[in-house]
Structures are given as C-alpha cells and as structure tokens.
Design a protein around this motif. Sequence first.
Motif, PDB file in Angstrom:
ATOM      1  N   MET A   1      -0.778  73.322  21.600  1.00 33.15           N
ATOM      2  CA  MET A   1      -1.294  73.987  22.796  1.00 33.15           C
ATOM      3  C   MET A   1      -0.199  74.764  23.518  1.00 33.15           C
ATOM      4  N   GLN A   2       1.055  74.388  23.317  1.00 34.56           N
ATOM      5  CA  GLN A   2       2.158  75.043  24.018  1.00 34.56           C
ATOM      6  C   GLN A   2       2.742  76.221  23.242  1.00 34.56           C
ATOM      7  N   ALA A   3       2.327  76.427  22.004  1.00 36.80           N
ATOM      8  CA  ALA A   3       2.908  77.477  21.164  1.00 36.80           C
ATOM      9  C   ALA A   3       2.607  78.869  21.723  1.00 36.80           C
ATOM     10  N   ARG A   4       3.554  79.782  21.490  1.00 34.24           N
ATOM     11  CA  ARG A   4       3.370  81.164  21.929  1.00 34.24           C
ATOM     12  C   ARG A   4       2.263  81.836  21.123  1.00 34.24           C
ATOM     13  N   GLY A   5       1.559  82.769  21.730  1.00 36.38           N
ATOM     14  CA  GLY A   5       0.542  83.543  21.038  1.00 36.38           C
ATOM     15  C   GLY A   5       1.146  84.346  19.902  1.00 36.38           C
ATOM     16  N   ARG A   6       0.428  84.479  18.818  1.00 42.17           N
ATOM     17  CA  ARG A   6       0.818  85.203  17.611  1.00 42.17           C
ATOM     18  C   ARG A   6       1.910  84.507  16.796  1.00 42.17           C
ATOM     19  N   SER A   7       2.372  83.314  17.197  1.00 40.23           N
ATOM     20  CA  SER A   7       3.376  82.606  16.400  1.00 40.23           C
ATOM     21  C   SER A   7       2.694  81.860  15.255  1.00 40.23           C
ATOM     22  N   TRP A   8       3.428  81.693  14.145  1.00 44.97           N
ATOM     23  CA  TRP A   8       2.915  80.964  12.992  1.00 44.97           C
ATOM     24  C   TRP A   8       3.065  79.486  13.246  1.00 44.97           C
ATOM     25  N   LEU A   9       2.073  78.703  12.787  1.00 45.07           N
ATOM     26  CA  LEU A   9       2.079  77.271  13.044  1.00 45.07           C
ATOM     27  C   LEU A   9       1.391  76.546  11.904  1.00 45.07           C
ATOM     28  N   GLU A  10       1.819  75.337  11.636  1.00 45.95           N
ATOM     29  CA  GLU A  10       1.137  74.465  10.682  1.00 45.95           C
ATOM     30  C   GLU A  10       0.639  73.250  11.448  1.00 45.95           C
ATOM     31  N   ALA A  11      -0.586  72.849  11.171  1.00 42.48           N
ATOM     32  CA  ALA A  11      -1.179  71.690  11.826  1.00 42.48           C
ATOM     33  C   ALA A  11      -1.976  70.900  10.792  1.00 42.48           C
ATOM     34  N   ALA A  12      -2.126  69.621  11.048  1.00 38.80           N
ATOM     35  CA  ALA A  12      -2.912  68.764  10.161  1.00 38.80           C
ATOM     36  C   ALA A  12      -3.684  67.770  11.014  1.00 38.80           C
ATOM     37  N   GLY A  13      -4.847  67.369  10.526  1.00 41.08           N
ATOM     38  CA  GLY A  13      -5.627  66.387  11.263  1.00 41.08           C
ATOM     39  C   GLY A  13      -6.948  66.089  10.588  1.00 41.08           C
ATOM     40  N   LEU A  14      -7.657  65.149  11.179  1.00 37.17           N
ATOM     41  CA  LEU A  14      -8.989  64.793  10.699  1.00 37.17           C
ATOM     42  C   LEU A  14      -9.977  65.853  11.155  1.00 37.17           C
ATOM     43  N   VAL A  15     -10.872  66.225  10.280  1.00 38.97           N
ATOM     44  CA  VAL A  15     -11.879  67.229  10.620  1.00 38.97           C
ATOM     45  C   VAL A  15     -12.995  66.535  11.396  1.00 38.97           C
ATOM     46  N   LEU A  16     -13.201  66.969  12.629  1.00 37.79           N
ATOM     47  CA  LEU A  16     -14.246  66.385  13.471  1.00 37.79           C
ATOM     48  C   LEU A  16     -15.541  67.176  13.392  1.00 37.79           C
ATOM     49  N   VAL A  17     -15.433  68.507  13.475  1.00 35.57           N
ATOM     50  CA  VAL A  17     -16.613  69.360  13.554  1.00 35.57           C
ATOM     51  C   VAL A  17     -16.383  70.630  12.748  1.00 35.57           C
ATOM     52  N   ARG A  18     -17.413  71.019  12.005  1.00 29.86           N
ATOM     53  CA  ARG A  18     -17.451  72.328  11.334  1.00 29.86           C
ATOM     54  C   ARG A  18     -18.669  73.061  11.875  1.00 29.86           C
ATOM     55  N   GLN A  19     -18.462  74.264  12.385  1.00 28.48           N
ATOM     56  CA  GLN A  19     -19.575  75.058  12.904  1.00 28.48           C
ATOM     57  C   GLN A  19     -19.477  76.450  12.319  1.00 28.48           C
ATOM     58  N   ARG A  20     -20.607  76.967  11.862  1.00 28.68           N
ATOM     59  CA  ARG A  20     -20.637  78.334  11.338  1.00 28.68           C
ATOM     60  C   ARG A  20     -21.744  79.095  12.060  1.00 28.68           C
ATOM     61  N   PRO A  21     -21.452  79.580  13.276  1.00 30.69           N
ATOM     62  CA  PRO A  21     -22.481  80.265  14.062  1.00 30.69           C
ATOM     63  C   PRO A  21     -22.827  81.650  13.546  1.00 30.69           C
ATOM     64  N   ALA A  22     -21.982  82.225  12.707  1.00 35.85           N
ATOM     65  CA  ALA A  22     -22.244  83.550  12.141  1.00 35.85           C
ATOM     66  C   ALA A  22     -21.694  83.591  10.723  1.00 35.85           C
ATOM     67  N   LYS A  23     -22.114  84.579   9.955  1.00 38.41           N
ATOM     68  CA  LYS A  23     -21.685  84.667   8.560  1.00 38.41           C
ATOM     69  C   LYS A  23     -20.225  85.067   8.396  1.00 38.41           C
ATOM     70  N   ASP A  24     -19.651  85.709   9.406  1.00 32.54           N
ATOM     71  CA  ASP A  24     -18.297  86.225   9.223  1.00 32.54           C
ATOM     72  C   ASP A  24     -17.179  85.302   9.702  1.00 32.54           C
ATOM     73  N   PHE A  25     -17.489  84.114  10.249  1.00 27.42           N
ATOM     74  CA  PHE A  25     -16.440  83.182  10.636  1.00 27.42           C
ATOM     75  C   PHE A  25     -16.987  81.761  10.759  1.00 27.42           C
ATOM     76  N   MET A  26     -16.053  80.799  10.852  1.00 28.65           N
ATOM     77  CA  MET A  26     -16.391  79.389  11.022  1.00 28.65           C
ATOM     78  C   MET A  26     -15.431  78.803  12.047  1.00 28.65           C
ATOM     79  N   PHE A  27     -15.933  77.919  12.895  1.00 27.05           N
ATOM     80  CA  PHE A  27     -15.093  77.165  13.820  1.00 27.05           C
ATOM     81  C   PHE A  27     -14.898  75.774  13.251  1.00 27.05           C
ATOM     82  N   LEU A  28     -13.718  75.245  13.464  1.00 33.03           N
ATOM     83  CA  LEU A  28     -13.375  73.920  12.970  1.00 33.03           C
ATOM     84  C   LEU A  28     -12.636  73.201  14.094  1.00 33.03           C
TER      85      LEU A  28
END
Length: 142
Positions: A1-28
């Motif tokens: 949450m503290q990372a600067r905008g446009r910076s590269w980051l690696e994250a890992a975690g348990l998947v809680l929710v997958r949402q695909r409200p449109a064909k061109d993207f998915m929220f996770l």
Amino acid sequence: MQARGRSWLEAAGLVLVRQRPAKDFMFLTMEDETGAANVVVWVKIFEKFRRVLLASAMLGVRGRIQREEEVVHLVAHELTDLSAGLASVGNRKTPFPLPHGRGTRPITADRASIRAACRRGATSSMQYDDIDHIKVKTRDFR
C-alpha cells in the motif's frame, strides 16, 4: 500500500476473490499476513496465465502499482501458482521455496501420488502431510 505509483512490485498471497465484471479485465483480491491486495488482470495476461489464474489457491503476482489517491491496485504482468507450498506453511523450518521457470503452467502433484491419496481415502478432516490431499474448488470465468 505504501509503494510509489508505477513502481514494479512482487506480491504473494491466498486468493480470496476473483471477479470478472467485463470481458477485458479481471479483479483479484489476495491476502497475506500483512493485509489484502487488489490485483487487476487485463485480458492479454488473463489469456496467457489462464490456468494459473483460475486454479491457484495461493498466487504470486509481479506487476506495476497503479495509484489513484487512496485506491491502490497491482496491475499484473506475470502470475505464478504457489499452491504447492500451502500444505507446509505452518510447520516449515526452511525459507519458502521460490518457483522457477516460465510460470505459465501451474505446479501440480504427480498423478500417481494423487491416486494413492484417493485410495487412502483422503478427507478434509485429516492432517495434511503434503499437497496431494488438498482439493481447491475453482470457478471457470468465461
């Protein structure tokens, strides 16, 4: 949450929710011991990592931070299935093993060990010795 905008980051975690409200993207939504992370997966990355994205219970994401005031998203560029490490998370004495390779295919147990676990009658109430006993329900987003 503290990372600067446009910076590269690696994250890992348990998947809680997958949402695909449109064909061109998915929220996770992913979560680790520090909190939740919002991930945006555009259609090109979704198609490239489809199996990993839809089958993983624990996921590694490499991407860029997108920041709009207080709203922070990680825009995915690469996804890795980390589900195989879930069985030993609570009793691991060595550092968590990092995956290697391209990451376009999920890490899976071999078929012989899965069949052996089924013959032993693996159930959700037993102690898990290895990943072969864990079954994750997934949904197919089309």
